[in-house]
Scaffold this motif. Structure first.
Motif, PDB file in Angstrom:
ATOM      1  N   LEU A  42       0.752  -1.101  -0.017  1.00 52.79           N
ATOM      2  CA  LEU A  42       0.129   0.079  -0.078  1.00 52.79           C
ATOM      3  C   LEU A  42       0.922   1.109  -0.089  1.00 52.79           C
ATOM      4  O   LEU A  42       1.706   1.475   0.994  1.00 52.79           O
ATOM      5  CB  LEU A  42      -0.843   0.116   1.123  1.00 52.79           C
ATOM      6  N   ALA A  44       1.092   5.567  -0.398  1.00 53.28           N
ATOM      7  CA  ALA A  44       0.367   6.945   0.113  1.00 53.28           C
ATOM      8  C   ALA A  44      -0.408   6.988  -1.153  1.00 53.28           C
ATOM      9  O   ALA A  44      -1.565   7.479  -0.796  1.00 53.28           O
ATOM     10  CB  ALA A  44       1.527   7.945   0.354  1.00 53.28           C
ATOM     11  N   TRP A  47      -3.437   4.894  -1.345  1.00 55.12           N
ATOM     12  CA  TRP A  47      -4.465   5.002  -0.421  1.00 55.12           C
ATOM     13  C   TRP A  47      -5.178   6.386  -0.415  1.00 55.12           C
ATOM     14  O   TRP A  47      -6.485   6.235  -0.431  1.00 55.12           O
ATOM     15  CB  TRP A  47      -3.719   5.227   0.985  1.00 55.12           C
ATOM     16  N   MET A  50      -7.769   5.747  -3.281  1.00 50.31           N
ATOM     17  CA  MET A  50      -9.097   4.771  -2.839  1.00 50.31           C
ATOM     18  C   MET A  50     -10.233   5.531  -1.963  1.00 50.31           C
ATOM     19  O   MET A  50     -11.425   5.743  -2.379  1.00 50.31           O
ATOM     20  CB  MET A  50      -8.579   3.967  -1.921  1.00 50.31           C
ATOM     21  N   LEU A  51      -9.599   6.543  -1.245  1.00 53.68           N
ATOM     22  CA  LEU A  51     -10.456   7.551  -0.536  1.00 53.68           C
ATOM     23  C   LEU A  51     -11.267   8.455  -1.401  1.00 53.68           C
ATOM     24  O   LEU A  51     -12.496   8.704  -1.136  1.00 53.68           O
ATOM     25  CB  LEU A  51      -9.658   8.121   0.682  1.00 53.68           C
ATOM     26  N   GLU A  66     -13.610  -1.446  -0.674  1.00 55.83           N
ATOM     27  CA  GLU A  66     -12.302  -0.649  -0.725  1.00 55.83           C
ATOM     28  C   GLU A  66     -11.384  -1.654  -1.509  1.00 55.83           C
ATOM     29  O   GLU A  66     -10.423  -1.055  -2.050  1.00 55.83           O
ATOM     30  CB  GLU A  66     -12.075  -0.308   0.742  1.00 55.83           C
ATOM     31  N   CYS A  67     -11.233  -2.988  -0.678  1.00 58.80           N
ATOM     32  CA  CYS A  67     -10.143  -3.888  -1.371  1.00 58.80           C
ATOM     33  C   CYS A  67     -10.312  -3.694  -3.085  1.00 58.80           C
ATOM     34  O   CYS A  67      -9.201  -4.088  -3.294  1.00 58.80           O
ATOM     35  CB  CYS A  67     -10.319  -5.173  -0.735  1.00 58.80           C
ATOM     36  N   LEU A  70      -8.798  -0.899  -4.524  1.00 57.42           N
ATOM     37  CA  LEU A  70      -7.408  -0.754  -4.818  1.00 57.42           C
ATOM     38  C   LEU A  70      -6.872  -1.878  -5.710  1.00 57.42           C
ATOM     39  O   LEU A  70      -5.823  -1.522  -6.186  1.00 57.42           O
ATOM     40  CB  LEU A  70      -6.729  -1.326  -3.193  1.00 57.42           C
ATOM     41  N   LEU A  83      -6.540  -4.356   5.432  1.00 63.13           N
ATOM     42  CA  LEU A  83      -6.923  -2.851   5.131  1.00 63.13           C
ATOM     43  C   LEU A  83      -7.571  -2.073   6.305  1.00 63.13           C
ATOM     44  O   LEU A  83      -7.236  -1.095   6.619  1.00 63.13           O
ATOM     45  CB  LEU A  83      -8.008  -2.851   4.164  1.00 63.13           C
ATOM     46  N   ARG A  86      -5.187  -0.719   8.672  1.00 63.90           N
ATOM     47  CA  ARG A  86      -4.487   0.803   8.263  1.00 63.90           C
ATOM     48  C   ARG A  86      -5.040   1.892   8.877  1.00 63.90           C
ATOM     49  O   ARG A  86      -4.444   3.202   8.807  1.00 63.90           O
ATOM     50  CB  ARG A  86      -4.383   0.658   6.773  1.00 63.90           C
ATOM     51  N   TRP A  87      -6.043   1.711   9.445  1.00 60.58           N
ATOM     52  CA  TRP A  87      -7.075   2.769  10.047  1.00 60.58           C
ATOM     53  C   TRP A  87      -6.496   3.048  11.270  1.00 60.58           C
ATOM     54  O   TRP A  87      -6.978   2.508  12.463  1.00 60.58           O
ATOM     55  CB  TRP A  87      -8.512   2.695  10.152  1.00 60.58           C
ATOM     56  N   CYS A  91      -2.492   7.212  10.460  1.00 54.90           N
ATOM     57  CA  CYS A  91      -3.244   7.395   9.402  1.00 54.90           C
ATOM     58  C   CYS A  91      -3.856   8.724   9.115  1.00 54.90           C
ATOM     59  O   CYS A  91      -3.762   9.296   8.396  1.00 54.90           O
ATOM     60  CB  CYS A  91      -4.420   6.314   8.874  1.00 54.90           C
TER      61      CYS A  91
END
Length: 206
Positions: A42, A44, A47, A50-51, A66-67, A70, A83, A86-87, A91
């Motif tokens: 993953l 930056a 990520w 994706m957001l 979300e997966c 990505l 995933l 990662r939160w 983050c």
């Protein structure tokens, strides 16, 4: 919004973001905030893209979706648990860094053009929006006909220095007045806020 339109909009967002920050710069901030400790699948940029795809749809994505984003957009293949892990606070620190730098670039001003007697010219404001109900334990909303979860973001910007001096997140139910802090007001400051921040007690203390 279908998947193709969402992907296109996210790509447009990512392209605009690249006009402000390079991939190396984003990776550097991710490492410094602790979001990325070592080279991993993953990135930056992956990520953030994706957001951006999720925000383009204006509704909450599941971890599985979300997966899928990505995998489709960045050829990054993660399990849902990986995933979710990662939160973390790191983050959030990384996202706060990106938002702060973007605000400073967008609101940048030549301070040499600002004269007057004031040491600092501080602009303070907030914005709030509803979140999916699954976030209500972290960010409380008013409920009823509205979502039980909502987020409020407060920021302060020093116009003369050209920099963000405060950026906070809180429950959507919090009043703007809770962001008033007399210990951060200095002699010679000009503070610009709307009436939602006004209380007699605060100004008496100042």
């Amino acid at each position: 919004m279908n998947a193709q339109a969402s992907s296109k909009l996210a790509t447009d967002y990512a392209r605009q973001l690249s006009q402000f920050f390079s991939t190396d710069q984003l990776d550097d901030w991710a490492r410094k905030t602790g979001f990325i400790v070592r080279a991993r699948k993953l990135s930056a940029v992956g990520w953030l893209k994706m957001l951006l795809s999720e925000s383009a749809n204006l509704y909450h994505f599941s971890l599985g979706q979300e997966c899928g984003l990505l995998a489709a957009q960045a050829q990054i293949y993660l399990k849902k648990q990986s995933l979710q892990e990662r939160w973390t606070p790191t983050c959030i620190a990384f996202l706060r860094k990106v938002i702060t730098q973007l605000l400073e670039q967008q609101l940048g001003y030549n301070s040499a053009q600002l004269g007057g007697p004031f040491k600092r010219i501080i602009i303070g404001d907030s914005t709030s929006f509803e979140l999916p109900a699954c976030h209500q334990n972290t960010y409380k909303g008013y409920g009823g006909s509205s979502s039980p979860s909502a987020l409020k973001i407060y920021y302060e910007y020093d116009l003369k220095a050209g920099m963000v001096i405060d950026l906070q997140d809180s429950h959507g139910t919090h009043a703007d007045t809770r962001f008033n802090r007399t210990q951060q007001v200095e002699a010679g400051d000009l503070i610009l806020q709307d009436l939602g921040f006004f209380t007699y007690g605060f100004y008496q203390q100042v």
